[in-house]
Design an enzyme around this catalytic site. Structure first.
Site, PDB file in Angstrom:
ATOM      1  N   CYS A 124      39.177  37.432  39.001  1.00  0.00           N
ATOM      2  CA  CYS A 124      40.187  37.108  40.014  1.00  0.00           C
ATOM      3  C   CYS A 124      39.532  37.233  41.378  1.00  0.00           C
ATOM      4  O   CYS A 124      38.446  37.797  41.501  1.00  0.00           O
ATOM      5  CB  CYS A 124      41.387  38.050  39.910  1.00  0.00           C
ATOM      6  SG  CYS A 124      42.848  37.420  40.799  1.00  0.00           S
ATOM      7  N   CYS A 126      41.465  38.370  44.167  1.00  0.00           N
ATOM      8  CA  CYS A 126      42.286  39.170  45.093  1.00  0.00           C
ATOM      9  C   CYS A 126      41.608  40.439  45.585  1.00  0.00           C
ATOM     10  O   CYS A 126      41.908  40.912  46.672  1.00  0.00           O
ATOM     11  CB  CYS A 126      43.649  39.486  44.475  1.00  0.00           C
ATOM     12  SG  CYS A 126      43.576  40.494  42.993  1.00  0.00           S
ATOM     13  N   CYS A 134      45.106  35.740  45.301  1.00  0.00           N
ATOM     14  CA  CYS A 134      44.243  35.525  44.140  1.00  0.00           C
ATOM     15  C   CYS A 134      43.441  34.223  44.202  1.00  0.00           C
ATOM     16  O   CYS A 134      42.834  33.823  43.216  1.00  0.00           O
ATOM     17  CB  CYS A 134      45.077  35.590  42.864  1.00  0.00           C
ATOM     18  SG  CYS A 134      45.892  37.197  42.654  1.00  0.00           S
ATOM     19  N   LYS A 200      51.622  36.421  32.802  1.00  0.00           N
ATOM     20  CA  LYS A 200      51.486  37.494  33.795  1.00  0.00           C
ATOM     21  C   LYS A 200      52.608  37.353  34.817  1.00  0.00           C
ATOM     22  O   LYS A 200      52.723  36.331  35.498  1.00  0.00           O
ATOM     23  CB  LYS A 200      50.123  37.410  34.478  1.00  0.00           C
ATOM     24  CG  LYS A 200      49.981  38.448  35.584  1.00  0.00           C
ATOM     25  CD  LYS A 200      48.576  38.507  36.134  1.00  0.00           C
ATOM     26  CE  LYS A 200      48.514  39.506  37.275  1.00  0.00           C
ATOM     27  NZ  LYS A 200      47.162  39.628  37.827  1.00  0.00           N
ATOM     28  N   ARG A 210      47.190  48.060  42.965  1.00  0.00           N
ATOM     29  CA  ARG A 210      46.829  47.439  44.245  1.00  0.00           C
ATOM     30  C   ARG A 210      46.334  48.483  45.228  1.00  0.00           C
ATOM     31  O   ARG A 210      45.455  48.223  46.041  1.00  0.00           O
ATOM     32  CB  ARG A 210      48.004  46.632  44.785  1.00  0.00           C
ATOM     33  CG  ARG A 210      48.256  45.413  43.907  1.00  0.00           C
ATOM     34  CD  ARG A 210      49.434  44.587  44.363  1.00  0.00           C
ATOM     35  NE  ARG A 210      49.761  43.575  43.369  1.00  0.00           N
ATOM     36  CZ  ARG A 210      50.844  42.818  43.395  1.00  0.00           C
ATOM     37  NH1 ARG A 210      51.721  42.963  44.387  1.00  0.00           N
ATOM     38  NH2 ARG A 210      51.063  41.925  42.454  1.00  0.00           N
ATOM     39  N   LYS A 253      51.583  40.649  30.263  1.00  0.00           N
ATOM     40  CA  LYS A 253      51.421  41.690  31.276  1.00  0.00           C
ATOM     41  C   LYS A 253      52.552  41.633  32.274  1.00  0.00           C
ATOM     42  O   LYS A 253      52.833  40.543  32.765  1.00  0.00           O
ATOM     43  CB  LYS A 253      50.082  41.446  31.979  1.00  0.00           C
ATOM     44  CG  LYS A 253      49.824  42.380  33.121  1.00  0.00           C
ATOM     45  CD  LYS A 253      48.522  42.059  33.788  1.00  0.00           C
ATOM     46  CE  LYS A 253      48.443  42.923  35.039  1.00  0.00           C
ATOM     47  NZ  LYS A 253      47.570  42.386  36.020  1.00  0.00           N
ATOM     48  N   TYR A 318      45.371  52.599  30.594  1.00  0.00           N
ATOM     49  CA  TYR A 318      44.689  53.708  31.282  1.00  0.00           C
ATOM     50  C   TYR A 318      44.779  55.000  30.474  1.00  0.00           C
ATOM     51  O   TYR A 318      44.118  55.975  30.798  1.00  0.00           O
ATOM     52  CB  TYR A 318      45.298  53.888  32.680  1.00  0.00           C
ATOM     53  CG  TYR A 318      45.226  52.616  33.497  1.00  0.00           C
ATOM     54  CD1 TYR A 318      44.054  52.274  34.164  1.00  0.00           C
ATOM     55  CD2 TYR A 318      46.306  51.733  33.562  1.00  0.00           C
ATOM     56  CE1 TYR A 318      43.969  51.089  34.893  1.00  0.00           C
ATOM     57  CE2 TYR A 318      46.237  50.551  34.281  1.00  0.00           C
ATOM     58  CZ  TYR A 318      45.062  50.240  34.944  1.00  0.00           C
ATOM     59  OH  TYR A 318      44.983  49.060  35.640  1.00  0.00           O
TER      60      TYR A 318
HETATM   61  C1  PBG Z   1      44.305  41.022  39.715  1.00  0.00           C
HETATM   62  C2  PBG Z   1      44.958  41.975  38.783  1.00  0.00           C
HETATM   63  C3  PBG Z   1      46.080  42.799  39.002  1.00  0.00           C
HETATM   64  C4  PBG Z   1      46.199  43.598  37.854  1.00  0.00           C
HETATM   65  C5  PBG Z   1      45.210  43.204  36.982  1.00  0.00           C
HETATM   66  N1  PBG Z   1      44.465  42.196  37.558  1.00  0.00           N
HETATM   67  C6  PBG Z   1      46.939  42.958  40.167  1.00  0.00           C
HETATM   68  C7  PBG Z   1      47.840  41.902  40.622  1.00  0.00           C
HETATM   69  O1  PBG Z   1      47.979  40.831  40.049  1.00  0.00           O
HETATM   70  O2  PBG Z   1      48.415  42.144  41.688  1.00  0.00           O
HETATM   71  C8  PBG Z   1      47.228  44.670  37.647  1.00  0.00           C
HETATM   72  C9  PBG Z   1      46.833  45.765  36.699  1.00  0.00           C
HETATM   73  C10 PBG Z   1      47.667  46.986  36.741  1.00  0.00           C
HETATM   74  O3  PBG Z   1      48.681  47.073  37.467  1.00  0.00           O
HETATM   75  O4  PBG Z   1      47.299  47.921  36.038  1.00  0.00           O
HETATM   76  N2  PBG Z   1      44.974  39.839  39.923  1.00  0.00           N
END
Ligand code: PBG
Length: 331
Positions: A124, A126, A134, A200, A210, A253, A318
């Site tokens: 990604c 971001c 992103c 997602k 974040r 997710k 985690y």
């Molecule tokens: C990057 C990304 C994110 C997460 C995984 N890859 C953050 C988002 O989309 O803002 C979130 C993972 C988590 O909250 O554990 N795009």
């Protein structure tokens, strides 16, 4: 036949019977541990920097990331998934495909030091863009889908070149799986699989991540590209499109509030399904456990088992290290 001939409690009356009819298993090899690898070299910050909202999770300097990877392998975890926290950012997120970037260096180091461990990388932009979105931006501040595809593909190839076993695009641009597949194939990585963050959602459960990754959007939010939590059918369309584009595995997710989708994706595709037990889900459990409101061990194993029951083959969590230790102690 119903009661009194049928008594559901018969098969629950001993640990032996319960074990015999248990439908769902949970193994360390199904768990993937996310790692935040930081290029911070400031010695005063140390090799490990705690993340306030995620007790037990740290931003890791390269050396600490290798230690964590070694630990993950020793615990029998299925894989690690790497996220990068670069030293600098720019408008295009060029750190994402830098051959000497933080993820690329971490992949090479882990590959060299812990060769038996499977390494997945999050693909990604971001974490690498100054604005925290992103992809690259159009004049109006929205993300330019098609211009972003090439950058994602370049990023994925750089991860594969560093030695990643699988790449996982999490950006939610349309067409990214196809773009990444084509570029991987063209560059000689035809055997590198893609785990698509397929369903997602634009979720409040990503808050702690974040903070950890420094990837909060500087303005606006991600609803212009991530899914609306109200939409299950649309999520399924997203997943099926990623399958058509060549995804080898698909992800749902977040996980906890999306069990309906895990089960629908399992039913509607023939692919391995991953569920991402995200940062906010982790933080909630840790906070409640720290306050003494819940039994952490029991609740984590119950959550992970429920995701397996819903249909997830692979769990990104985690809690992976703790869960692996608890499972080992059980058997
Ligand atoms: C990057 C990304 C994110 C997460 C995984 N890859 C953050 C988002 O989309 O803002 C979130 C993972 C988590 O909250 O554990 N795009």
């Amino acid at each position: 036949m119903a009661f009194p001939q049928t008594r559901m409690r018969r098969l629950r009356s001993s640990a032996g019977l319960r074990g015999l009819v248990r439908e769902t298993d949970l193994r360390a090899g199904q768990l993937v541990l996310p790692l935040f690898v930081s290029s911070a070299t400031d010695a005063s910050a140390g090799a490990r920097e705690p993340i306030a909202a995620m007790p037990g999770v740290e931003r890791l300097a390269l050396s600490a990331a290798v230690e964590e990877a070694r630990l993950a392998a020793g615990l029998g975890l299925g894989a690690v998934m790497l996220f990068g926290i670069p030293a600098g950012k720019d408008e295009h997120g060029s750190g994402a495909w830098d051959e000497e970037g933080v993820v690329q260096l971490a992949v090479r180091a882990i590959r060299a030091e812990v060769p038996e461990l499977l390494i997945l990388t999050d693909v990604c932009l971001c974490e690498y863009t100054t604005h925290g979105h992103c992809g690259v931006l159009l004049e109006d501040g929205s993300v330019d889908n098609d211009a972003t595809l090439e950058l994602l593909a370049r990023t994925a190839v750089s991860h594969a070149r560093a030695g990643a076993d699988m790449v996982a695009p999490s950006d939610m641009m349309d067409g990214r799986v196809r773009a990444i597949r084509e570029e991987l194939d063209a560059e000689g990585f035809g055997e590198t699989p893609i785990l698509a963050y397929a369903a997602k959602f634009a979720s409040a459960f990503y808050g702690p991540f974040r903070e950890a990754a420094g990837s909060t959007p500087a303005f606006g939010d991600r609803r212009g590209y991530q899914l609306d939590p109200a939409n299950g059918r649309e999520a399924l369309r997203e997943v099926l499109l990623d399958v058509q584009e060549g995804a080898d595995m698909v992800m749902v997710k977040p996980a906890l509030a999306y069990g309906d989708l895990i089960s629908a994706v399992k039913r509607e595709t023939r692919l391995p399904v991953a569920a991402y037990n995200v940062s906010g889900e982790y933080s909630m459990v840790k906070a409640a456990a720290a306050a003494g409101h819940v039994d952490e061990r029991a609740i984590v194993l119950e959550i992970l088992t429920s995701l397996r029951r819903a249909g997830a083959d692979v769990l990104i969590t985690y809690h992976a290290k703790d869960a692996a230790r608890w499972l080992a102690a059980q058997s």
